[in-house]
Design a protein around this motif. Structure first.
Motif, mmCIF file in Angstrom:
data_model
loop_
_atom_site.group_PDB
_atom_site.id
_atom_site.type_symbol
_atom_site.label_atom_id
_atom_site.label_comp_id
_atom_site.label_asym_id
_atom_site.label_seq_id
_atom_site.Cartn_x
_atom_site.Cartn_y
_atom_site.Cartn_z
ATOM 1 N N TYR A 22 43.743 32.061 38.603
ATOM 2 C CA TYR A 22 44.745 32.854 39.309
ATOM 3 C C TYR A 22 44.910 34.238 38.693
ATOM 4 C CZ TYR A 22 45.781 28.388 41.468
ATOM 5 O OH TYR A 22 45.668 27.205 42.161
ATOM 6 N N SER A 23 44.003 34.619 37.823
ATOM 7 C CA SER A 23 43.973 35.964 37.260
ATOM 8 C C SER A 23 42.530 36.268 36.882
ATOM 9 C CB SER A 23 44.886 36.083 36.026
ATOM 10 O OG SER A 23 44.471 35.190 35.014
ATOM 11 N N ALA A 24 42.237 37.558 36.724
ATOM 12 C CA ALA A 24 40.892 37.981 36.352
ATOM 13 C C ALA A 24 41.000 38.967 35.194
ATOM 14 C CB ALA A 24 40.176 38.609 37.539
ATOM 15 N N THR A 25 41.050 38.436 33.977
ATOM 16 C CA THR A 25 41.101 39.248 32.775
ATOM 17 C C THR A 25 39.886 38.906 31.920
ATOM 18 O OG1 THR A 25 42.361 37.614 31.508
ATOM 19 C CG2 THR A 25 43.619 39.167 32.862
ATOM 20 N N PHE A 26 39.811 39.519 30.749
ATOM 21 C CA PHE A 26 38.693 39.221 29.852
ATOM 22 C C PHE A 26 38.673 37.745 29.469
ATOM 23 C CE2 PHE A 26 39.268 43.796 29.266
ATOM 24 C CZ PHE A 26 37.958 44.234 29.392
ATOM 25 N N MET A 27 39.834 37.102 29.468
ATOM 26 C CA MET A 27 39.895 35.693 29.112
ATOM 27 C C MET A 27 39.167 34.838 30.140
ATOM 28 S SD MET A 27 40.999 33.776 26.699
ATOM 29 C CE MET A 27 42.079 34.991 25.968
ATOM 30 N N GLU A 28 39.454 35.063 31.425
ATOM 31 C CA GLU A 28 38.786 34.298 32.473
ATOM 32 C C GLU A 28 37.316 34.708 32.589
ATOM 33 O OE1 GLU A 28 42.946 33.886 32.905
ATOM 34 O OE2 GLU A 28 41.798 35.754 32.977
ATOM 35 N N ASP A 70 26.585 27.476 46.424
ATOM 36 C CA ASP A 70 26.588 27.014 45.033
ATOM 37 C C ASP A 70 27.253 28.078 44.156
ATOM 38 O OD1 ASP A 70 25.298 24.668 45.735
ATOM 39 O OD2 ASP A 70 23.303 25.496 45.401
ATOM 40 N N LEU A 71 28.557 28.039 44.096
ATOM 41 C CA LEU A 71 29.358 28.998 43.328
ATOM 42 C C LEU A 71 30.314 28.233 42.417
ATOM 43 C CD1 LEU A 71 30.164 31.445 46.261
ATOM 44 C CD2 LEU A 71 28.540 31.836 44.413
ATOM 45 N N ARG A 72 30.429 28.689 41.168
ATOM 46 C CA ARG A 72 31.183 27.935 40.156
ATOM 47 C C ARG A 72 32.518 28.580 39.773
ATOM 48 N NH1 ARG A 72 28.951 24.450 36.808
ATOM 49 N NH2 ARG A 72 29.851 25.449 34.956
ATOM 50 N N HIS A 73 32.840 29.727 40.394
ATOM 51 C CA HIS A 73 34.060 30.420 39.969
ATOM 52 C C HIS A 73 34.755 31.054 41.157
ATOM 53 C CE1 HIS A 73 32.747 29.910 35.812
ATOM 54 N NE2 HIS A 73 31.551 30.314 36.211
ATOM 55 N N VAL A 74 36.031 30.698 41.350
ATOM 56 C CA VAL A 74 36.848 31.225 42.442
ATOM 57 C C VAL A 74 38.143 31.783 41.855
ATOM 58 C CG1 VAL A 74 38.174 30.659 44.507
ATOM 59 C CG2 VAL A 74 35.910 29.656 44.169
ATOM 60 N N PHE A 75 38.476 33.013 42.262
ATOM 61 C CA PHE A 75 39.704 33.665 41.809
ATOM 62 C C PHE A 75 40.643 33.785 43.008
ATOM 63 C CE2 PHE A 75 36.370 34.770 38.935
ATOM 64 C CZ PHE A 75 36.957 34.828 37.682
ATOM 65 N N LEU A 76 41.768 33.062 42.945
ATOM 66 C CA LEU A 76 42.704 32.991 44.062
ATOM 67 C C LEU A 76 43.858 33.967 43.855
ATOM 68 C CD1 LEU A 76 42.908 29.127 44.613
ATOM 69 C CD2 LEU A 76 41.631 30.783 45.975
ATOM 70 N N MET A 77 44.027 34.898 44.790
ATOM 71 C CA MET A 77 45.110 35.886 44.734
ATOM 72 C C MET A 77 45.631 36.077 46.150
ATOM 73 S SD MET A 77 43.234 38.367 42.029
ATOM 74 C CE MET A 77 42.805 37.671 40.425
ATOM 75 N N THR A 78 46.230 35.003 46.661
ATOM 76 C CA THR A 78 46.592 34.941 48.077
ATOM 77 C C THR A 78 48.104 34.875 48.254
ATOM 78 O OG1 THR A 78 46.311 32.543 47.948
ATOM 79 C CG2 THR A 78 44.453 33.807 48.752
ATOM 80 N N GLY A 79 48.679 35.911 48.840
ATOM 81 C CA GLY A 79 50.091 35.886 49.182
ATOM 82 C C GLY A 79 50.994 35.690 47.983
ATOM 83 N N ALA A 80 52.245 35.429 48.240
ATOM 84 C CA ALA A 80 53.211 35.255 47.158
ATOM 85 C C ALA A 80 54.335 34.336 47.593
ATOM 86 C CB ALA A 80 53.777 36.605 46.735
ATOM 87 N N SER A 88 45.906 43.215 43.779
ATOM 88 C CA SER A 88 45.471 42.345 42.687
ATOM 89 C C SER A 88 44.058 41.828 42.933
ATOM 90 C CB SER A 88 46.445 41.179 42.519
ATOM 91 O OG SER A 88 46.595 40.474 43.735
ATOM 92 N N ALA A 89 43.750 41.484 44.176
ATOM 93 C CA ALA A 89 42.405 41.031 44.512
ATOM 94 C C ALA A 89 41.400 42.168 44.390
ATOM 95 C CB ALA A 89 42.385 40.456 45.925
ATOM 96 N N GLY A 90 41.797 43.374 44.789
ATOM 97 C CA GLY A 90 40.907 44.520 44.653
ATOM 98 C C GLY A 90 40.603 44.840 43.207
ATOM 99 N N GLN A 91 41.631 44.808 42.348
ATOM 100 C CA GLN A 91 41.434 45.058 40.923
ATOM 101 C C GLN A 91 40.503 44.015 40.317
ATOM 102 O OE1 GLN A 91 45.516 44.861 39.831
ATOM 103 N NE2 GLN A 91 45.966 46.988 40.390
ATOM 104 N N ALA A 92 40.702 42.748 40.702
ATOM 105 C CA ALA A 92 39.860 41.678 40.183
ATOM 106 C C ALA A 92 38.408 41.858 40.620
ATOM 107 C CB ALA A 92 40.390 40.334 40.652
ATOM 108 N N SER A 93 38.198 42.235 41.860
ATOM 109 C CA SER A 93 36.839 42.391 42.388
ATOM 110 C C SER A 93 36.083 43.479 41.646
ATOM 111 C CB SER A 93 36.895 42.716 43.884
ATOM 112 O OG SER A 93 37.566 41.710 44.597
ATOM 113 N N VAL A 94 36.717 44.624 41.462
ATOM 114 C CA VAL A 94 36.074 45.731 40.759
ATOM 115 C C VAL A 94 35.798 45.358 39.306
ATOM 116 C CG1 VAL A 94 36.401 48.107 39.978
ATOM 117 C CG2 VAL A 94 37.079 47.447 42.294
ATOM 118 N N PHE A 95 36.754 44.682 38.671
ATOM 119 C CA PHE A 95 36.591 44.260 37.279
ATOM 120 C C PHE A 95 35.424 43.289 37.125
ATOM 121 C CE2 PHE A 95 37.742 40.989 34.071
ATOM 122 C CZ PHE A 95 37.680 41.777 32.930
#
Length: 560
Positions: free
Chosen positions: A366-372, A465-475, A390-397
């Motif tokens: 649910y986040s995209a930082t150096f940790m994930e 065949d994808l092993r990583h999903v980052f969810l940033m949907t609504g609030a 938040s999704a745009g920032q994650a995508s570029v990162f």
């Protein structure tokens, strides 16, 4: 493992040491000495022991002090404090136990201040505040970067529990060393030393003594003394529930204006913004700033002005009385307050997928930082679900290492939900592929996510065949703990000021002749700010503004 270093080769480089250990002038030392006492020290004297509370502060006038990280596996010389330099790190501001042992290596003379005296110096002397705070912050950054602390985490990169603990310690700015069960050769010896089995991972070893097997965040906070000096039963001017940007801003302005403030945070400072890889449209940071760094700076600022912050303590209930409110914590304790600011924010809405919980932290994030990002391989393709900033920032990162990023949105485009600068970044990044009118319908895998099934605009379902999903949907508003007449809108967000109807106030039995203030809820003296508030503007700057504005109304209530 690290072994004992010689006195001539401290682990920190000379370049970083010059920033972290500035040389004080004679005039500066004299000003500091006016707040404390001058006393002699002798070789071999231990001034501070690791784990000690009520930690004093020292300026070396003559002699030398070693900073040592004690360990059963061999003491580590971290730094040497020479004349005209000072001891301490951000732990002193946070009121947490000492991470290091301080031992006199050459007899001499020091200026000694209590922790409270040092804190008062920072609040009253602008020049020394800048010198000390900068050094403390840089020292903590270096300890984190070097993995030097009083905690050792052993776990697997494929473990959701390991990721949770790493994230909790990192976002709370606590230095620790991490050993990967699958990669580090020293792990086997450590497991044998502490009589552990690999099936018991993750394990957190605190100060070489306590062995915590898959501990909760609350257990970690208690063992490391995060909340040790906080008086929970003391009546506060204002209790702020939530330490996102809005809550931290409220705490800074409250404490800097002389109010007795306490912040209650269920996890880590920063809130949803703290998980942003980079924020580029926040005023004053033209090159951008990560959410984690912004949260760390704000957290230090809160502590500098004297507000208290309770970590890993969630709010379970709010009870409102005429002259006093009470916030019941999830551990059963009750905190009294003259006013309350609700700043619990919002959380990403979870899609209705049968296996979602199974893969949280093991392929679903649910986040995209150096940790994930550390969980990913260099060539992994990833999915980002969501169309907001938040999704745009994650995508570029995530795309910066040249891995393919699939951005899934249910709408026809991103233009109505994302800032223009992020849209342009996405359009100019060939590794990012935006898939509109597309949503995930299933997740599959054995222990870790292995496949993602999604449905596109034609209705066709395809498997990938994808092993990583980052969810940033609504609030969804974090208001499940609220009751006792606090009016919410149809989506569960807190109604304030002009959004409150006559029926809302009648149902809450509003007792005052005046109308609620701008950010005040249907309960007098209870305010709501940031993402938890009905009609909020989902921007960090807006949340910070609301937090600061709320304090002006708190002052009014306190004088009524």
């Amino acid at each position: 493992m690290l072994t004992e270093a010689s006195r001539s080769t401290p682990i920190m480089s000379a370049a970083t040491a010059s920033v972290m250990f500035p040389t004080l002038t004679a005039a500066q030392i004299a000003r500091i000495a006016s707040h404390g006492v001058v006393r002699p020290v002798t070789r071999g004297e231990v001034l501070i022991e690791s784990g000690q509370t009520n930690v004093p502060f020292f300026v070396v006038k003559a002699g030398e002090i070693e900073v040592i990280r004690p360990s059963d596996l061999g003491d580590l010389l971290v730094a040497v404090v020479h004349p005209h330099r000072f001891t301490g790190d951000i732990s002193m501001i946070l009121g947490r136990p000492a991470l290091m042992r301080l031992r006199v290596s050459e007899s001499g003379e020091v200026v000694q201040l209590t922790g409270d005296d040092m804190h008062a110096l920072i609040q009253t002397d602008a020049e020394m505040s800048e010198v000390l705070m900068k050094a403390f912050i840089y020292r903590r950054i270096e300890l984190i970067a070097q993995g030097i602390g009083d905690a050792l985490l052993i776990g697997s990169a494929q473990s959701a529990a390991t990721l949770r603990i790493r994230t909790f310690l990192t976002r709370n700015g606590h230095p620790f060393k991490y050993l990967d069960l699958d990669r580090d050769s020293d792990v086997r010896n450590l497991l044998d030393r502490f009589h552990l089995d690999s099936a018991e991972m993750p394990v957190l070893i605190c100060r070489g003594e306590a062995v915590l097997k898959n501990p909760s965040n609350q257990t970690i906070a208690a063992r490391l003394g995060f909340n040790e000096r906080i008086d929970q039963v003391h009546l506060r001017d204002v209790v702020i529930v939530g330490a996102g940007p809005a809550g931290l801003a409220a705490a800074v302005y409250a404490a800097s204006e002389g109010l007795d403030a306490l912040v209650i945070e269920a996890s880590s400072p920063g809130g949803q913004a703290g998980s942003s890889s980079r924020i580029e449209n926040y005023l004053g940071f033209p090159t951008g700033i990560s959410g984690q760094e912004l949260a760390e700076r704000a957290y230090a600022q809160v502590q500098k002005f004297g507000a208290s912050v309770m970590i890993a303590k969630g709010a379970a209930e709010l009870t409102c009385e005429q002259n006093q409110h009470r916030v019941r914590l999830d551990d059963g304790a009750t905190v009294p307050a003259r006013t309350v600011i609700i700043a619990t924010g919002a959380r990403y809405r979870k899609p209705a997928l049968a296996s979602l919980t199974q893969f949280e932290g093991a392929g679903v994030y649910y986040s995209a930082t150096f940790m994930e990002e550390a969980q990913l391989g260099d060539d992994d393709e990833v999915v980002v679900v969501g169309g907001a900033n938040s999704a745009g920032q994650a995508s570029v990162f995530l795309a910066r290492t040249n891995r393919r990023v699939h951005v899934l949105v249910r709408s026809d485009s991103l233009s109505t939900t994302m800032s223009r600068y992020l849209l342009r970044r996405i359009e100019e990044t060939p590794m990012i592929q935006v898939r509109t009118r597309t949503e995930i319908v299933a997740l599959e895998g054995n222990g870790h996510l292995e496949r993602v099934l999604w449905r596109d605009g034609t209705g066709a379902i395809t498997s990938h065949d994808l092993r990583h999903v980052f969810l940033m949907t609504g609030a969804e508003a974090s208001t499940g703990w609220l009751s006792d007449g606090v009016a919410l809108d149809a989506k569960g967000f807190v109604k304030t000021g002009p959004d409150l109807t006559c029926d809302d106030l009648a149902a809450a039995r509003w007792p005052l002749k005046r109308s609620p203030y701008l950010l005040e809820t249907s309960r007098p003296g209870v305010f709501a700010v940031g993402d938890v508030r009905c009609g909020n503007v989902k921007r960090v700057a807006s949340a910070v503004g609301e937090g600061s504005i709320a304090i002006s109304f708190v002052h009014r209530v306190l004088t009524e």
